[in-house]
Enzyme design. Structure first.
Site, PDB file in Angstrom:
ATOM      1  N   GLU A 118       0.831  -1.198   0.000  1.00  0.00           N
ATOM      2  CA  GLU A 118       0.000   0.000   0.000  1.00  0.00           C
ATOM      3  C   GLU A 118       0.873   1.258   0.000  1.00  0.00           C
ATOM      4  O   GLU A 118       1.814   1.373   0.791  1.00  0.00           O
ATOM      5  CB  GLU A 118      -0.922   0.025   1.229  1.00  0.00           C
ATOM      6  N   ASP A 257     -27.324  31.069 -13.505  1.00  0.00           N
ATOM      7  CA  ASP A 257     -25.961  31.608 -13.460  1.00  0.00           C
ATOM      8  C   ASP A 257     -25.188  31.225 -14.723  1.00  0.00           C
ATOM      9  O   ASP A 257     -24.460  32.053 -15.292  1.00  0.00           O
ATOM     10  CB  ASP A 257     -25.250  31.071 -12.218  1.00  0.00           C
ATOM     11  N   GLY A 309     -22.652  41.461 -10.456  1.00  0.00           N
ATOM     12  CA  GLY A 309     -22.264  41.541 -11.863  1.00  0.00           C
ATOM     13  C   GLY A 309     -23.346  42.112 -12.755  1.00  0.00           C
ATOM     14  O   GLY A 309     -23.459  41.730 -13.918  1.00  0.00           O
ATOM     15  N   ASN A 346     -20.105  49.050  -7.859  1.00  0.00           N
ATOM     16  CA  ASN A 346     -19.221  49.801  -8.744  1.00  0.00           C
ATOM     17  C   ASN A 346     -19.930  50.222 -10.027  1.00  0.00           C
ATOM     18  O   ASN A 346     -19.763  51.342 -10.498  1.00  0.00           O
ATOM     19  CB  ASN A 346     -17.979  48.973  -9.085  1.00  0.00           C
ATOM     20  N   HIS A 751     -16.194  33.933  -3.590  1.00  0.00           N
ATOM     21  CA  HIS A 751     -14.897  33.978  -4.257  1.00  0.00           C
ATOM     22  C   HIS A 751     -14.307  32.580  -4.377  1.00  0.00           C
ATOM     23  O   HIS A 751     -14.457  31.756  -3.478  1.00  0.00           O
ATOM     24  CB  HIS A 751     -13.930  34.864  -3.475  1.00  0.00           C
ATOM     25  N   VAL A 777      -6.702  44.444  14.972  1.00  0.00           N
ATOM     26  CA  VAL A 777      -7.783  43.586  14.480  1.00  0.00           C
ATOM     27  C   VAL A 777      -9.052  43.877  15.268  1.00  0.00           C
ATOM     28  O   VAL A 777      -9.073  43.717  16.493  1.00  0.00           O
ATOM     29  CB  VAL A 777      -7.401  42.091  14.628  1.00  0.00           C
TER      30      VAL A 777
END
Length: 1092
Positions: A118, A257, A309, A346, A751, A777
Site C-alpha cells: 500500500e 448563473d 455583476g 461599482n 470567491h 484587528v
C-alpha cells in the site's frame, strides 16, 4: 468557485480513460453504483462480476476517512454487501458535525494485498506550482502525511520526469516497484495537468505483481476549465458536501448563473431557518453571513448566496422569487427576516436590480404577510437612492415592514437591527441624489485648479521607486513601488466604452492634464476612432485591431486594463507582456482557469509586471488614476472624496468591498491614498503582501487597511512582515469568513479562493495570529470603521497626519443616457411605435408576450393581427389571413414580379436584391389591386349605387374596375383559389355585404366577357373589408382607415414574397446563368427617318 470536488467514481473514470503510463492498471471501469432505488437484478445483469468476486462497498459522497469511520465493507460476497448496506443505505448518520443521509454507494472488486504493497500519493496545486506527495506506507493509518510524506514541487510550466520521482519520492520503495510507481506517478501528473485537476489523492495505491490498483481516490477539478476540457469531462456532476442536500432550487439558480454574464449563487443551509439573505456581491455575502453568525444567528441562517455583476431585472426577479418561495413554505413562531444587503456597487444600477426584487415582493405579498416577514435593506451604488425609494414605497403599499438604509448606515448594521441587537432608527434622510453631486455651483464650465494633488502629509518624491529595506520581504525584483501617477497612460482591451468614460470623468475631476486612456484594442472591428467626453469637450480615442499596433503608436502607455472574456484574457495578457513598456496589467475577467493564471503570474514575475486580478474590479489612486469601473460612478467618487489623495491605503480581495472601504475610510479619516482589489481567485496576480510592502515604502501612506479572507495563507506573510520589522506602519486588518467554522458542512463562498483546506486557513485562525503579532484587528466587521477612526485620530494627535483644507473638485456634466435613466431629463422621441417592445426580458407584440402567443397557438394570422392591427383577431379572421397568404404566395414565373426576381437572381445578385426587384413591380397593374378594389367597391356600395349603375359609371368615366378580370381564368374556367376562399368566407364570416355586392358586379361583367371575373386580388380586397367591418374587432372608422392606409396590399406583398424567394432559390439551385432576352422576342421598331 473554481476547485470543485468530484465523486470518486467520476475521478476514477477520468483516470481510467485518459492516463498514459506503462504501469498495468487493473480493474479498469470495474465498479457498480448503488442507490436506494437500485434494481439489484438489473445491476447484476450489467455487472456480472458482482456474483463471482469478493467485493468492497463504500459511500461515494465526499466523506473523508471512511475507513476510520467504519464506512467501508471489505472482502464481502454479494449477499454480504446487501446485509452490510441494510443499516446504512438510505439512513441518516453523523460524520463529524455533519448529519446526512447515506444514499450513494460504490461497489468494487476486493484486491487481496499485503500492507507493504500500500502506498500514498497526492498532487495538489499551489501558487508556485504543483506539489507531489508520496509515502511508502499508505492506507487507513497513513496519519499526518504532510509531515511524513516526501514532497516534490513541480514549478509552473515545469515537467515531472521518472528520474525526479525516483530521486525525490521513492527512497523507501522496494527496487522492484520503483519503475512501475515512477511511470504511474508521471502519468498521473500528466493526467492531473491535462484535465485541470487541482487536487488528486489516491490512498491506498496498491502495487502487486498483478499490477497497479487504485483503491480509494479523492479529487477536485477546476470547474472554470469547462470550456477547455468539455470534450473529455463531458457533463460533470458536482455533488454537494456530505450533510447538505442538493436542492432543486440550487440547481435552478446554477442554471440561471450559467446562462448569465452576472453571478448568481445559492446554497441552502437550513430550509427551516428564519434568517434569509439576498446579498449583492461575493465579498459582501460573506460579511453578512459572518455578522449573522457573530450575533448568534448561525442556527437560524437559512441560506448563503449572492447576486452580482449587474444582473438584469428579470434575472434578479427570478433569483428573488426563488428565495421568497423557499422562505414562505414553513411558518416560524418568531416570524422571519429577509436581509437584502450589499456593499456599494461599482457599476450595477441598483434601482434596476431592485425592480426585479420589488416585483417578486409584490407577487409574494400574501405569503410574506402570512409568515410575518420583516425585510431590512441596505445598499449603495449607481442610482441607489431611487432603488431605496422604490423599496420603501413597496413596503408602504403592501403593508410588509421594509426598513431601507443607504451608504450613511454601516453595511452590516441592519443585521443587528434585524436580530434585535440594535434599535431601528427613524428613517434617515436620503443621501443627495446622484445629480446633486454634478451640479456646477459656480456656473462656470471651466476646469478649476487642481483640488489637491498630494495627500495631507505626503512627501513629493512618491514617483521615485525606493529600494526596499529588507530583501527577505521586498517587492519582487523589477516591479515598481509606484504603479500609478497623475501621468499614467493606459490601453483598454475590449470595447468597454462606459468604463472608459468613467475613467475620463475621474481624470477630469482629479484635474489631470490629459486623459489616462491613450487607446483601445478590439480585434473584432477595424481601426477607427471612438468618441468620448473630456469634461464638456468631445474627444476621439483610437481603437486598434491588435495590441502591437496600439503599443507601437503609443509608447507612453505602461498599463493595460484587460476586459477580455475569460476565454481570451489569457492570450491577450500573454501577448501584452511581450512588450517591455508595460509595467502593470489589470485582468477583470472572472473564471480564468487557475493553471492559466499561475502561468501569467510566472511570466509577470519574469518580466517585472504587476498583475491586479483576475476576477477584480481593479484599483484606484485618488487624484491620479482609476482602473475601469473601480470606485463606482462619479457621485460615489465625489462622496468618498476619491478625487484627491488621503493618507490611508487599503488592499482587499473583493471589488464591491473595496468600494465599501472607500466609503468607510472617507467617513472616518482624511480619505484613501490608494486602494487595490486583488481579486477573488485562489491565485491572484499580486498578493496582499505585494501591495502592503508598496504602501510601507510609499511616504504618502500613513496607515494601511487590509480586508483579508478565509482561504490561503497570504495573511500570515503580513504577520511575518510585522514580526521582522519590515512593516512598521499601523495595519488595521480583518479577515472575513469567520462563519465558516460554525457551519456543520463545507460552504463554498462567492470567491473562488474563499475556502479553507486546513485550520490555519480559516478566518478565525488568521485574525488571532494577526492580533497576537501586533496588527490592529477589530472584534468583527461591524467595528472596522470605529477601529480605523481610532487609529487615524491617534496619528493625527501625534502629528503624523496633518489634515489639509478641502478644495471643491471641478464639475462634470452627466451623460444624457444616465440622466435619462435617472429620470432627470426628458426629450421628445425621434419616432414612436405601438406594436412591439423588445426592451424587456421577453419580446412583446402589441402588449402580448411572445410566450403567450405560442402558448395560445395564435399562428401567423394571429401575429399579423397583433402587429398590423394591434389587437387579437377572431379565429376565423386569423385563418382567413393565413389562407390569403397561401393563395397569393405564387402564380408562376411568367408574372412580372417573379420574372424580375429570376432575372436578378441569374445576374448573380443576392437574395435581398432579387426579392426587392420583384417587389418593386407590385402596383395597380400587378398585385396591387387589393387596396384599389376594396376602395372602389366600398365607395360604390356605401354610396348605395346598384351594381349596374356602378359598372356603367366606371365605363362612362373610362376607368377599369380593379379586381375584375383575368388573363387566363374565366366564368367557364374558374380560379380555384377564389372558390376556396369564397367557400370559407361564406361559412365563417358573420356577414358579407360587400362580397355579395362584388359578386353582383361579376354577374354583369361576365355577361359581357367571360374572363371579367372577380379575381383573387379583388376577392381578397372585398372580403377583407367585410372582415374588418363585421368581425367585431374594429369600429367602422378603424376599418375604413386600414383600407385607406394600404393595409390590404400588405397581404399580397407578404404572400408573394414567399414565392419570389422560392424563385430565387430555385434559380440558384438550378445554377442558371446570366439571362439575356432572345432577339426573336423583341420587336425592333426604329424611327422612320433613321431607316431611310
Amino acid at each position: 468557485m473554481s476547485a470543485k470536488a468530484i465523486s470518486e467514481q467520476t475521478g476514477k473514470e477520468f483516470l481510467y480513460k485518459f492516463i498514459c503510463t506503462k504501469a498495468a492498471i487493473q480493474n479498469k471501469f470495474k465498479y457498480a453504483r448503488v442507490r436506494p432505488e437500485t434494481d439489484w437484478d438489473l445491476l447484476i445483469q450489467e455487472h456480472p462480476w458482482l456474483q463471482t468476486e469478493h467485493l468492497v462497498v463504500k459511500p461515494d459522497q465526499l466523506i473523508k476517512r471512511r475507513g476510520k469511520l467504519g464506512l467501508i465493507g471489505v472482502n464481502l460476497g454479494l449477499s454480504g454487501v446487501k446485509e452490510w448496506l441494510k443499516p446504512r443505505l438510505g439512513w441518516e448518520t453523523m460524520v463529524g458535525r455533519a448529519k446526512g443521509v447515506l444514499k450513494n454507494f460504490l461497489i468494487e472488486p476486493f484486491v487481496p494485498h499485503r500492507q507493504e504493497e500500500e502506498f500514498y500519493v497526492c498532487i495538489y496545486a499551489a501558487r508556485e506550482g504543483d506539489y507531489v506527495l508520496f509515502h511508502h506506507e499508505g492506507g487507513v493509518d497513513v496519519g499526518d502525511v504532510d509531515s511524513k510524506a516526501y514532497k516534490f514541487l513541480v514549478e509552473v510550466d515545469g515537467k515531472l520526469s521518472e528520474q525526479d520521482v525516483s530521486n525525490h519520492l521513492l527512497q523507501h520503495v522496494p527496487e522492484n516497484r520503483k519503475s512501475i510507481l515512477a511511470s504511474f506517478i508521471v502519468g498521473l501528473f500528466a493526467l492531473y495537468e491535462d484535465l485541470y485537476f487541482t487536487y488528486l489523492e489516491i490512498n491506498p495505491l496498491v502495487v502487486t505483481d498483478a499490477g497497479v490498483f487504485v483503491l480509494d481516490m479523492a479529487a477536485k477539478i477546476d470547474a472554470t476549465a469547462d470550456y477547455i476540457c468539455k470534450g473529455k469531462w463531458g457533463d460533470v456532476d458536482f455533488p454537494p458536501p456530505f450533510g447538505r442536500e442538493a436542492y432543486p432550487e440550487e440547481a435552478y439558480i446554477a442554471n440561471l448563473d450559467a446562462k448569465s454574464g452576472a453571478s448568481l449563487k445559492l446554497t441552502i443551509l437550513n430550509p427551516k431557518g428564519r434568517i434569509w439573505t439576498m446579498v449583492a456581491g461575493g465579498g459582501a455575502s460573506v460579511v453578512y453571513s459572518d455578522t449573522i453568525c457573530d450575533l448568534g444567528g448561525v442556527d437560524e441562517l437559512a441560506n448563503y448566496g449572492e447576486y452580482s455583476g449587474a444582473p438584469s431585472e428579470q434575472q434578479t426577479y427570478d433569483y428573488a422569487k426563488t428565495i421568497l418561495s423557499l422562505m414562505t413554505r414553513e411558518q416560524h413562531s418568531e416570524g422571519k427576516i429577509l436581509i437584502i444587503g450589499g456593499s456599494i456597487a461599482n457599476f450595477t444600477n441598483v434601482a434596476a436590480t431592485f425592480k426585479g426584487i420589488v416585483r417578486a415582493i409584490k407577487d409574494y405579498q400574501n405569503p410574506l404577510q402570512n409568515h410575518n416577514v420583516s425585510i431590512f435593506v441596505r445598499r449603495g451604488g449607481p442610482n441607489y437612492q431611487e432603488g431605496l425609494r422604490v423599496m420603501g414605497e413597496v413596503g408602504k403599499t403592501t403593508g410588509i415592514p421594509i426598513y431601507v438604509f443607504g451608504t450613511e448606515t454601516h453595511m452590516t448594521a441592519i443585521v443587528g437591527m434585524a436580530l434585535g441587537h440594535r434599535s431601528i432608527p427613524d428613517q434617515p434622510p436620503m443621501a443627495a441624489h446622484t445629480a446633486n453631486f454634478l451640479l456646477n455651483a459656480s456656473g462656470s464650465p471651466s476646469t478649476p485648479a487642481p483640488s489637491r494633488t498630494a495627500s495631507f502629509s505626503e512627501s513629493k518624491s512618491e514617483d521615485t521607486n525606493r529600494p526596499s529595506m529588507n530583501l527577505k520581504h521586498s517587492i519582487p525584483q523589477g516591479k515598481a513601488t509606484v504603479l500609478f501617477s497623475r501621468h499614467t497612460k493606459s490601453i483598454i482591451w475590449g470595447m468597454q466604452t462606459r468604463a472608459v468614460q468613467g475613467m475620463l470623468d475621474f481624470d477630469y475631476v482629479c484635474s489631470r492634464d490629459e486623459p489616462s486612456v491613450s487607446a483601445m484594442v478590439y480585434p473584432f472591428t477595424g481601426d477607427h476612432k471612438q468618441k468620448f467626453y473630456w469634461g464638456h469637450k468631445e474627444i476621439l480615442i483610437p481603437v486598434y485591431k491588435n495590441m502591437a499596433d496600439a503599443l507601437k503608436k503609443h509608447p507612453e502607455v505602461d498599463v493595460l486594463i484587460n476586459f477580455a472574456s475569460l476565454r481570451s484574457a489569457y492570450d491577450s495578457t500573454v501577448e501584452t507582456m511581450s512588450f517591455s513598456q508595460i509595467r502593470a496589467i489589470a485582468i477583470i475577467a472572472e473564471g480564468i482557469p487557475e493553471a492559466l493564471t499561475r502561468r501569467l503570474i510566472k511570466m509577470a514575475d519574469e518580466n517585472g509586471v504587476t498583475i491586479i486580478g483576475p476576477a477584480t474590479v481593479g484599483g484606484i489612486k485618488p487624484g491620479c488614476y482609476k482602473i475601469g469601473n473601480t470606485g463606482g460612478m462619479l457621485d460615489n467618487i465625489l462622496a468618498s472624496k476619491l478625487y484627491r489623495p488621503g493618507s490611508v491605503a487599503y488592499v482587499s480581495r473583493s471589488g464591491g468591498m473595496s468600494n465599501e472601504l472607500n466609503n468607510i475610510i472617507s467617513r472616518t479619516t482624511d480619505g484613501v491614498y490608494e486602494g487595490v482589489a486583488i481579486g477573488g481567485d485562489r491565485y491572484p496576480g499580486s498578493t496582499f503582501m505585494d501591495h502592503v510592502l508598496r504602501y510601507q515604502d510609499t511616504p504618502g501612506v500613513k496607515m494601511i487597511v487590509v480586508l483579508g479572507e478565509i482561504g490561503g495563507t497570504e495573511e500570515y506573510k503580513i504577520c511575518t512582515g510585522i514580526k521582522e520589522g519590515r512593516i512598521t506602519k499601523p495595519v488595521v486588518i480583518w479577515c472575513i469568513g469567520t462563519c465558516a467554522t460554525m457551519f456543520t458542512s463545507e460552504v463554498q463562498f462567492g470567491h473562488a479562493g474563499a475556502c479553507a483546506n486546513e485550520t490555519s486557513e480559516t478566518a478565525l485562525a488568521k485574525n488571532q495570529a494577526l492580533r497576537e503579532i501586533g496588527a490592529i484587528v477589530p472584534r468583527n466587521f461591524d467595528e472596522l470603521g470605529e477601529v480605523i477612526k481610532a487609529v487615524y485620530d491617534d496619528l493625527v494627535a501625534k502629528g503624523v497626519i496633518v489634515p489639509a483644507q478641502e478644495v471643491p473638485p471641478p464639475t462634470v456634466p452627466m451623460d444624457y443616457s444616465w440622466a435619462r435613466e435617472l429620470g432627470l431629463i426628458r426629450k421628445p422621441a425621434s419616432f414612436m411605435t405601438s406594436i412591439c417592445d423588445e426592451r424587456g426580458q421577453e419580446l412583446i407584440y402589441a402588449g402580448m408576450p411572445i410566450t403567450e402567443i405560442f402558448k395560445e397557438d395564435m399562428g401567423l394570422g394571429g401575429v399579423l393581427g397583433l402587429l398590423w392591427f394591434q389587437r387579437r383577431l377572431p379565429k376565423h379572421a386569423c385563418h382567413f389571413i393565413e389562407m390569403c397568404l397561401m393563395v397569393t404566395a405564387d402564380h408562376g414565373p411568367a408574372v412580372s414580379g417573379a420574372h424580375n426576381t429570376i432575372v436578378c437572381a441569374r445576374a448573380g445578385k443576392d437574395l435581398i436584391s432579387s426579392l426587392t426587384s420583384g417587389l418593386l413591380t407590385i402596383g395597380d397593374r400587378f398585385g396591387g389591386a387589393l387596396d384599389a378594389a376594396a376602395k372602389q367597391f366600398s365607395k360604390a356600395f356605401d354610396s348605395s349605387l346598384i351594381a349596374m349603375d356602378f359598372v356603367n359609371k366606371m365605363k362612362k368615366e373610362g376607368q377599369l374596375i380593379m379586381g375584375i378580370g383575368h388573363r387566363v381564368k374565366s366564368i367557364n374556367n374558374p380560379d380555384m383559389r377564389v372558390q376556396i376562399l369564397k367557400d370559407f368566407v361564406k361559412q365563417n364570416f358573420p356577414a358579407t355585404p360587400l362580397l355579395d355586392y362584388a359578386l353582383e358586379v361579376e354577374k354583369i361583367t361576365t355577361s359581357k366577357k367571360p374572363n371579367l371575373i372577380l379575381n383573387v386580388d379583388g376577392f381578397i380586397g372585398v372580403a377583407m373589408v367585410d372582415l374588418l367591418r363585421n368581425c367585431g374587432a374594429f369600429t367602422r372608422e378603424e376599418a375604413d382607415e386600414y383600407v385607406e392606409i394600404g393595409a390590404l396590399n400588405g397581404i399580397f406583398v407578404l404572400g408573394r414574397s414567399m414565392g419570389f424567394i422560392g424563385h430565387y432559390l430555385d434559380q440558384k439551385r438550378l445554377k442558371q446563368g446570366l439571362y439575356r432576352h432572345p432577339w426573336d422576342d423583341i420587336s425592333y421598331v426604329l424611327p422612320e427617318h433613321m431607316t431611310m
